[in-house]
Design an enzyme around this catalytic site. Structure first.
Site, mmCIF file in Angstrom:
data_model
loop_
_atom_site.group_PDB
_atom_site.id
_atom_site.type_symbol
_atom_site.label_atom_id
_atom_site.label_comp_id
_atom_site.label_asym_id
_atom_site.label_seq_id
_atom_site.Cartn_x
_atom_site.Cartn_y
_atom_site.Cartn_z
ATOM 1 N N ASP A 153 0.819 -1.226 0.000
ATOM 2 C CA ASP A 153 0.000 0.000 0.000
ATOM 3 C C ASP A 153 0.849 1.271 0.000
ATOM 4 O OD1 ASP A 153 -2.077 -1.855 0.334
ATOM 5 O OD2 ASP A 153 -2.042 -1.634 2.508
ATOM 6 N N GLU A 208 -11.207 1.084 -4.144
ATOM 7 C CA GLU A 208 -10.578 1.540 -2.894
ATOM 8 C C GLU A 208 -9.302 2.314 -3.199
ATOM 9 O OE1 GLU A 208 -9.967 -2.112 -0.798
ATOM 10 O OE2 GLU A 208 -8.520 -2.890 -2.243
#
Length: 557
Positions: A48, A221
């Site tokens: 991430d 997302e």
């Protein structure tokens, strides 16, 4: 070691390197001498990624889940070679990770710079939700979290500053909590007060479902907004973080307009490629982009290096690839290839940034514990008191044997480093005289509370334990009564070998060909990668004993 001294070491870790290493010439940097660099730029569990640029300096952070310190801050001048300079959450006052599972904790941070301030926004997934921390010095200290309870359970937030206004964009469930299909999510946006970060006005729906809701896209997302080339661009991950992962983009002329998807989405993915291709890079997505002073654009994103099928033990790692803009103004990541490449030409940053320690490539890295601990050591959850003692004069670290154990959600006597390579080894020397059957110390290779291997010394044996959801299994054992022993774990893609030695030169096998797939996320579940660790426990009993480790040697091939 006093608590004050322990805290001082933690705060100084960002600028002190406690290791010595030997490496082949050129291994100090990730860039080969032919003008290319090697992916991943952050090998091992570094998922991430989020990036920002301030002048000629780049700053990056990644998810850490249940590990402490939380949310590392890395710095580079060339986008390729990175040095960890601190962490956002490195004190117990800032954040409580008690009871958090290893694979929960901190999800998907985003780093932003605006008007002299650095901001990191993130989600504590099983806690109070979303928060912002800020500082004027990215090396720290960072502020206590500013909580954003008004986001109502949203995750993967990021901040977007538009002149004197600030917005948060995030993932949330479907409209009216009425999903049209499994995995139906949305991207929302709210304006925030720039001083208090309290929401201003109403929440706005930007994306419903994904780039084409008729195709039932799942798990939109990780949104980021960029203002460039006359548009506001909204870039998001789509498809879930596993094999179907991808990155998609939308744009609007004004923030109040509808965001229109790019007709050729996704702008990067690996899901369409032959799964049997050699040396695959998979699960590509969760990207962030940055513009260089030269005008080039580059993207960081997560991806994996499986050794078979969807099995990988190094976790989701950070990769780097170029971005090009189409004639009609859309960004495309990795435009010249279908597959993400292991090597690309160097970004045109006009600078070099050698790392003080390697973060990828082939190297041997030795820690002799003769200097303060470097900040790449990680711990499980908050370290509430100083249970390890570093003796730099002698060159060792002593771990107290405490009742806490890995399979209980607490803070055990456990010091961890990432497994960064599919092939390599982790070795140490242990001095330890157990005083009861419950006292154990040695080396662990850890995926989760229920999935790890532990090679340890007991009163009269060396044993290899396998942790399962139902308890521990003994996989191998040999008689051993000497006080000291060298322990080594060798990684060979889908197997681990566990070895021991009296002299550190000639090793005997404790167990060969142990199933590494058991520690892959495909088997164990979760979102992290494997960690090597120094571990000592009295498993439920009190003890005044300690285990002493004299060095750590990490070989990456």
């Amino acid at each position: 070691m006093t608590p004050r001294f322990f805290l001082l070491i933690s705060l100084m870790a960002a600028c002190l390197v406690g290791c010595q290493r030997t490496a082949e010439p050129g291994a100090e940097t990730s860039a080969p001498t032919d003008g290319t660099f090697q992916n991943p730029i952050l090998a091992g569990f570094n998922p991430d990624p989020s990036i920002c640029r301030v002048g000629e300096d780049y700053y990056l952070t990644t998810s850490t889940f249940g590990y402490f310190p939380g949310l590392p801050i890395l710095h580079s001048k060339d986008l390729v070679n990175w040095e960890q300079i601190g962490a956002v959450l490195d004190t117990n006052q800032q954040m409580n990770l008690d009871e958090q599972r290893i694979t929960r904790g901190f999800f998907a941070p985003a780093i932003t710079h605006h008007d002299g301030w650095f901001y990191v926004i993130c989600t504590l997934i099983d806690g109070y939700g979303n928060f912002v921390s800020r500082t004027q010095d990215p090396a720290g200290p960072w502020s206590d979290p500013i909580w954003l309870p008004e986001l109502n359970g949203g995750i993967d937030p990021s901040l977007f500053f538009d002149d004197d206004r600030v917005y948060v964009v995030y993932n949330l469930g479907p409209p009216n909590n009425e999903p049209l299909y499994s995995g139906h999510r949305t991207i929302r946006m709210r304006e925030l007060d720039p001083n208090t970060f309290k929401p201003i006005g109403e929440e706005r729906l930007l994306v419903n479902g994904g780039s084409d809701i008729s195709q039932e896209p799942v798990w939109i997302e990780a949104p980021h907004i960029y203002k460039t080339k006359g548009y506001y661009y909204l870039m998001c991950a789509e498809g879930g973080t596993a094999y179907n992962h991808s990155e998609v983009v939308f744009r609007a002329k004004n923030l109040t307009d509808d965001f229109v998807p790019y007709e050729n989405n996704p702008i990067i993915t690996a899901r369409t490629l032959d799964p049997d291709r050699p040396n695959p890079i998979t699960t590509v997505g969760h990207a962030d982009m940055v513009e260089l002073p030269s005008g080039e654009w580059w993207a960081v994103f997560l991806a994996c290096r499986p050794y078979e099928g969807n099995h990988f033990n190094t976790g989701r790692e950070t990769f780097l690839a170029p971005v090009e803009w189409t004639e009609d103004g859309w960004p495309v990541i990795n435009p010249d290839f279908e597959a993400v490449q292991y090597e690309y030409p160097l970004p045109n940053t006009g600078a070099t940034s050698p790392s003080p320690v390697p973060l990828n490539g082939e190297f041997t890295y030795r820690i002799d514990f003769d200097e303060p601990l470097d900040n790449r050591w990680m711990f499980l959850r908050n370290v509430r008191r100083p249970w390890y003692e570093l003796n730099t004069e002698v060159g060792n670290v002593a771990l107290e044997l405490r009742p806490e154990a890995i399979d209980i959600r607490d803070n055990p006597s456990l010091m961890l480093r990432r497994q960064t390579h599919l092939n390599g080894s982790f070795a140490t020397h242990l001095d330890f005289t157990p005083e009861s059957a419950n006292e154990q110390a040695g080396v662990v290779i850890l995926q989760s509370e229920t999935h790890y291997y532990f090679v340890n010394k007991t009163v009269d044996q060396l044993r290899l334990l396998k942790q399962t959801e139902n308890g521990q299994e003994v996989l191998a054992e040999v008689p051993y009564t000497d006080e000291g022993v060298h322990l080594k774990v060798e990684a060979h893609e889908d197997v681990y070998n566990f070895l021991y030695s009296e002299n550190g030169e000639t090793y005997d096998s404790l167990a060969d060909g142990v199933d590494a797939k058991y520690l892959s996320t495909e088997t164990a579940g979760g979102f992290t990668g494997c960690m090597y660790g120094l571990y000592a426990t009295a498993r439920g009993e009190s003890s005044s004993n300690s285990a002493v480790f004299d060095y750590v040697e990490i070989v990456n091939e």
